[in-house]
Design an enzyme around this catalytic site. Structure first.
Site, PDB file in Angstrom:
ATOM      1  N   ASP A 298       0.826  -1.204   0.000  1.00  0.00           N
ATOM      2  CA  ASP A 298       0.000   0.000   0.000  1.00  0.00           C
ATOM      3  C   ASP A 298       0.859   1.252   0.000  1.00  0.00           C
ATOM      4  O   ASP A 298       1.721   1.441   0.858  1.00  0.00           O
ATOM      5  CB  ASP A 298      -0.930  -0.011   1.221  1.00  0.00           C
ATOM      6  CG  ASP A 298      -1.971   1.092   1.133  1.00  0.00           C
ATOM      7  OD1 ASP A 298      -1.651   2.222   1.534  1.00  0.00           O
ATOM      8  OD2 ASP A 298      -3.090   0.818   0.671  1.00  0.00           O
ATOM      9  N   ARG A 299       0.621   2.105  -0.972  1.00  0.00           N
ATOM     10  CA  ARG A 299       1.427   3.308  -1.136  1.00  0.00           C
ATOM     11  C   ARG A 299       1.174   4.312  -0.019  1.00  0.00           C
ATOM     12  O   ARG A 299       2.107   4.909   0.537  1.00  0.00           O
ATOM     13  CB  ARG A 299       1.112   3.970  -2.496  1.00  0.00           C
ATOM     14  CG  ARG A 299       1.654   3.244  -3.719  1.00  0.00           C
ATOM     15  CD  ARG A 299       1.065   1.876  -3.985  1.00  0.00           C
ATOM     16  NE  ARG A 299      -0.397   1.930  -4.169  1.00  0.00           N
ATOM     17  CZ  ARG A 299      -1.209   0.887  -4.015  1.00  0.00           C
ATOM     18  NH1 ARG A 299      -0.731  -0.295  -3.662  1.00  0.00           N
ATOM     19  NH2 ARG A 299      -2.518   1.014  -4.186  1.00  0.00           N
ATOM     20  N   THR A 300      -0.085   4.483   0.347  1.00  0.00           N
ATOM     21  CA  THR A 300      -0.422   5.428   1.411  1.00  0.00           C
ATOM     22  C   THR A 300       0.162   4.977   2.746  1.00  0.00           C
ATOM     23  O   THR A 300       0.695   5.793   3.513  1.00  0.00           O
ATOM     24  CB  THR A 300      -1.953   5.570   1.516  1.00  0.00           C
ATOM     25  OG1 THR A 300      -2.452   6.105   0.286  1.00  0.00           O
ATOM     26  CG2 THR A 300      -2.336   6.494   2.653  1.00  0.00           C
TER      27      THR A 300
ATOM     28  N   CYS B 230      -3.013   5.021 -10.513  1.00  0.00           N
ATOM     29  CA  CYS B 230      -2.991   5.210  -9.062  1.00  0.00           C
ATOM     30  C   CYS B 230      -2.268   6.518  -8.793  1.00  0.00           C
ATOM     31  O   CYS B 230      -1.078   6.650  -9.130  1.00  0.00           O
ATOM     32  CB  CYS B 230      -2.282   4.056  -8.371  1.00  0.00           C
ATOM     33  SG  CYS B 230      -2.017   4.320  -6.593  1.00  0.00           S
ATOM     34  N   ASN B 231      -2.959   7.483  -8.212  1.00  0.00           N
ATOM     35  CA  ASN B 231      -2.345   8.789  -7.950  1.00  0.00           C
ATOM     36  C   ASN B 231      -1.189   8.686  -6.967  1.00  0.00           C
ATOM     37  O   ASN B 231      -0.092   9.201  -7.208  1.00  0.00           O
ATOM     38  CB  ASN B 231      -3.406   9.754  -7.401  1.00  0.00           C
ATOM     39  CG  ASN B 231      -4.398  10.184  -8.455  1.00  0.00           C
ATOM     40  OD1 ASN B 231      -4.236  11.191  -9.123  1.00  0.00           O
ATOM     41  ND2 ASN B 231      -5.462   9.399  -8.620  1.00  0.00           N
ATOM     42  N   THR B 232      -1.415   7.994  -5.844  1.00  0.00           N
ATOM     43  CA  THR B 232      -0.393   7.931  -4.807  1.00  0.00           C
ATOM     44  C   THR B 232       0.876   7.251  -5.312  1.00  0.00           C
ATOM     45  O   THR B 232       1.994   7.627  -4.932  1.00  0.00           O
ATOM     46  CB  THR B 232      -0.932   7.184  -3.575  1.00  0.00           C
ATOM     47  OG1 THR B 232      -2.229   7.683  -3.243  1.00  0.00           O
ATOM     48  CG2 THR B 232      -0.018   7.361  -2.383  1.00  0.00           C
ATOM     49  N   ALA B 233       0.725   6.267  -6.187  1.00  0.00           N
ATOM     50  CA  ALA B 233       1.886   5.549  -6.712  1.00  0.00           C
ATOM     51  C   ALA B 233       2.842   6.456  -7.466  1.00  0.00           C
ATOM     52  O   ALA B 233       4.038   6.159  -7.588  1.00  0.00           O
ATOM     53  CB  ALA B 233       1.420   4.412  -7.625  1.00  0.00           C
TER      54      ALA B 233
ATOM     55  N   THR C 267      -5.818  10.672  -1.222  1.00  0.00           N
ATOM     56  CA  THR C 267      -5.426   9.992   0.012  1.00  0.00           C
ATOM     57  C   THR C 267      -4.488  10.893   0.810  1.00  0.00           C
ATOM     58  O   THR C 267      -3.820  11.784   0.251  1.00  0.00           O
ATOM     59  CB  THR C 267      -4.693   8.674  -0.284  1.00  0.00           C
ATOM     60  OG1 THR C 267      -3.440   8.965  -0.919  1.00  0.00           O
ATOM     61  CG2 THR C 267      -5.526   7.759  -1.167  1.00  0.00           C
TER      62      THR C 267
ATOM     63  N   LYS D 214     -12.952   1.131  -1.836  1.00  0.00           N
ATOM     64  CA  LYS D 214     -12.058  -0.023  -1.971  1.00  0.00           C
ATOM     65  C   LYS D 214     -12.719  -1.312  -1.483  1.00  0.00           C
ATOM     66  O   LYS D 214     -12.305  -2.417  -1.854  1.00  0.00           O
ATOM     67  CB  LYS D 214     -10.750   0.222  -1.226  1.00  0.00           C
ATOM     68  CG  LYS D 214      -9.768   1.115  -1.987  1.00  0.00           C
ATOM     69  CD  LYS D 214      -8.430   1.195  -1.307  1.00  0.00           C
ATOM     70  CE  LYS D 214      -7.425   2.050  -2.103  1.00  0.00           C
ATOM     71  NZ  LYS D 214      -6.977   1.399  -3.343  1.00  0.00           N
TER      72      LYS D 214
ATOM     73  N   CYS E 175      -7.733  10.364  -6.304  1.00  0.00           N
ATOM     74  CA  CYS E 175      -7.552   8.940  -6.006  1.00  0.00           C
ATOM     75  C   CYS E 175      -8.333   8.202  -7.074  1.00  0.00           C
ATOM     76  O   CYS E 175      -9.477   8.563  -7.369  1.00  0.00           O
ATOM     77  CB  CYS E 175      -8.062   8.582  -4.610  1.00  0.00           C
ATOM     78  SG  CYS E 175      -8.075   6.797  -4.291  1.00  0.00           S
TER      79      CYS E 175
END
Length: 478
Positions: free
Chosen positions: A286-288, A321-324, A365, A407, A438
């Protein structure tokens, strides 16, 4: 010194393939060329080599053999493939579409040989198999320029026996037996006033010299093909564009992104759509969780996934995926294909269509917010980003990760209500454009130029929609 590696697909007739290999070596040595050439002959047992191709199952078996052997040669590092088999050139275009290096066209080599020696409109006598004749391969290349002649049914039967029979050339049979049968077919074509005789079996190259001594001017196709290959410049085949997708981050967003690519592709039929290869890897950490709490680093898993996409021939990689994208600067230097940067494309879209005057709200996120990856790109473009306060940011996280969050498979109810509350909070703070930052959030609120939030009307921007459109643009440009 320049270097090239030529691969030969052998086994289709094994002896003819070996003959081409030897003539390539001999022709290269005679040239004293400055290019350093490496030759690879890939040959596997292929039971269908001498069988009739009148049955579809035999044709399919040959196609699959050619394709798999070509892939093996590419894995061994060849930059050019030779296919010494007239029957396989009937479907060479199908094979070329699926391989990323050029499969040299033996028929084009033969056509150039003929054009250099014979004026258009004259007669060509063709010695080839029943399958190649019925497939119209020679008509495809020579039909508009020359008259084509073929042996009578009786002599054609003898020709097939000379190549494929129990004492034929393909199995290393007695040369005199085969030469007599081939000679009869040649003489009949000459009686029909053929101006030039063309080989349509690569096995004829093994007896071409003997036939020439008997006064039969039959060209050596393996010599022609070898010279063609040596003169051919190394090039990259124009394979259809293939988009690699890092999937599983999250799984539903991956499917949503693929649908957007399909929806944005101008297509009138299935074949007009974009090739996509997806590595659906929900096990990427999980990136977050990593950005907020220092949990497992996803960088290696992301790079490994991208490497597999690269190895599978992707021309570009999309990560829905934005956070990635906080990790993309670390992995891009290790890749030979570009990651289409969703965040940069999104910010550029906003700058171009909405200007830089007012603040832009970011719904994302907490990991994306804390990494400031959007902020850095926005500031460089002259945009000001604002994010929810802690109370409303918790609502955004609940809409994504909560027990009834997106999710977990929910798209209505509490998750949507929480997201709308956070969005209205940003609108109250002056944002007239909101980024759904997100990739699951567009499953709750789709992109919209005029979305009503209380007393405000805002534009909702979906980064995966922007990314999909950009990927389609790249495919069309390719």
């Amino acid at each position: 010194m320049n270097k090239r590696t030529l691969g030969i697909i052998g086994g289709l007739g094994a002896l003819a393939g070996a003959d081409l290999f030897g003539k390539l070596l001999k022709a290269h040595a005679a040239r004293h060329a400055e290019t350093e050439l490496h030759f690879l002959l890939e040959q596997h047992p292929f039971r269908g080599a001498g069988t009739s191709l009148e049955q579809d199952s035999n044709v399919i078996a040959r196609k699959l053999y050619v394709f798999e052997t070509g892939r093996t040669l590419i894995q061994r590092g060849v930059d050019t493939i030779l296919l010494p088999c007239f029957a396989s050139h009937v479907f060479r275009d199908e094979i070329q579409t699926e391989l990323e290096v050029p499969v040299l066209d033996m028929m084009d080599a033969l056509f150039r040989y003929v054009v250099a020696r014979l004026a258009p409109g004259l007669r060509l006598g063709v010695l080839t198999s029943d399958y190649v004749r019925h497939a119209g391969l020679f008509e495809r290349y020579f039909g508009e320029h020359y008259q084509l002649l073929y042996p009578s049914p009786h002599e054609q039967e003898g020709l097939m026996e000379a190549v494929y029979g129990a004492r034929g050339l393909q199995v290393g049979g007695e040369d005199r037996f085969a030469i007599d049968l081939v000679g009869r077919a040649c003489h009949q074509l000459q009686e029909q006033q053929a101006d030039l005789l063309l080989p349509g079996f690569t096995e004829l190259a093994m007896v071409a010299a003997e036939l020439q001594r008997l006064g039969i001017a039959l060209a050596d196709i393996n010599e022609i093909y070898a010279e063609y290959a040596l003169l051919h410049q190394k090039e990259v085949a124009s394979a259809p564009f293939k988009l690699g997708i890092v999937g599983g981050v999250g799984p539903a967003a991956t499917v949503d992104f693929m649908n957007k690519v399909i929806r944005n592709t101008p297509a009138n039929r299935d074949q007009d759509h974009i090739k996509m290869v997806v590595e659906q890897n929900p096990q990427i950490p999980d990136r977050t969780a990593n950005l907020l709490h220092g949990e497992t680093d996803p960088t290696v898993a992301m790079l490994s996934t991208c490497k597999r996409l690269e190895a599978d021939g992707a021309h570009a990689i999309a990560i829905p995926c934005n956070t990635a994208h906080a990790f993309v600067p670390s992995i891009q230097p290790y890749l030979s294909v570009p990651v289409v940067h969703m965040l940069k494309e999104t910010i550029e879209h906003i700058r171009k269509h909405y200007g830089t005057n007012g603040p832009v709200g970011l719904l994302a996120t907490s990991g994306t917010v804390q990494s400031r990856v959007y902020h850095t790109i926005a500031e460089a473009a002259g945009l000001t980003l604002i994010v929810p306060d802690s109370l409303h940011q918790n609502l955004v996280m609940g809409a994504i990760y909560g027990e009834q969050g997106v999710k977990a498979g929910y798209t209505t109810g509490r998750c949507k209500e929480d997201l709308l509350a956070a969005a209205e909070h940003l609108a109250d703070s002056g944002a007239q454009v909101l980024i759904l930052g997100c990739t699951e959030l567009p499953l709750l609120l789709p992109q919209c130029e005029s979305f009503r939030l209380g007393d405000h009307t805002v534009a909702l921007i979906d980064p995966t929609e922007i990314l999909a459109r950009r990927c389609v643009e790249l495919a069309c440009a390719h």
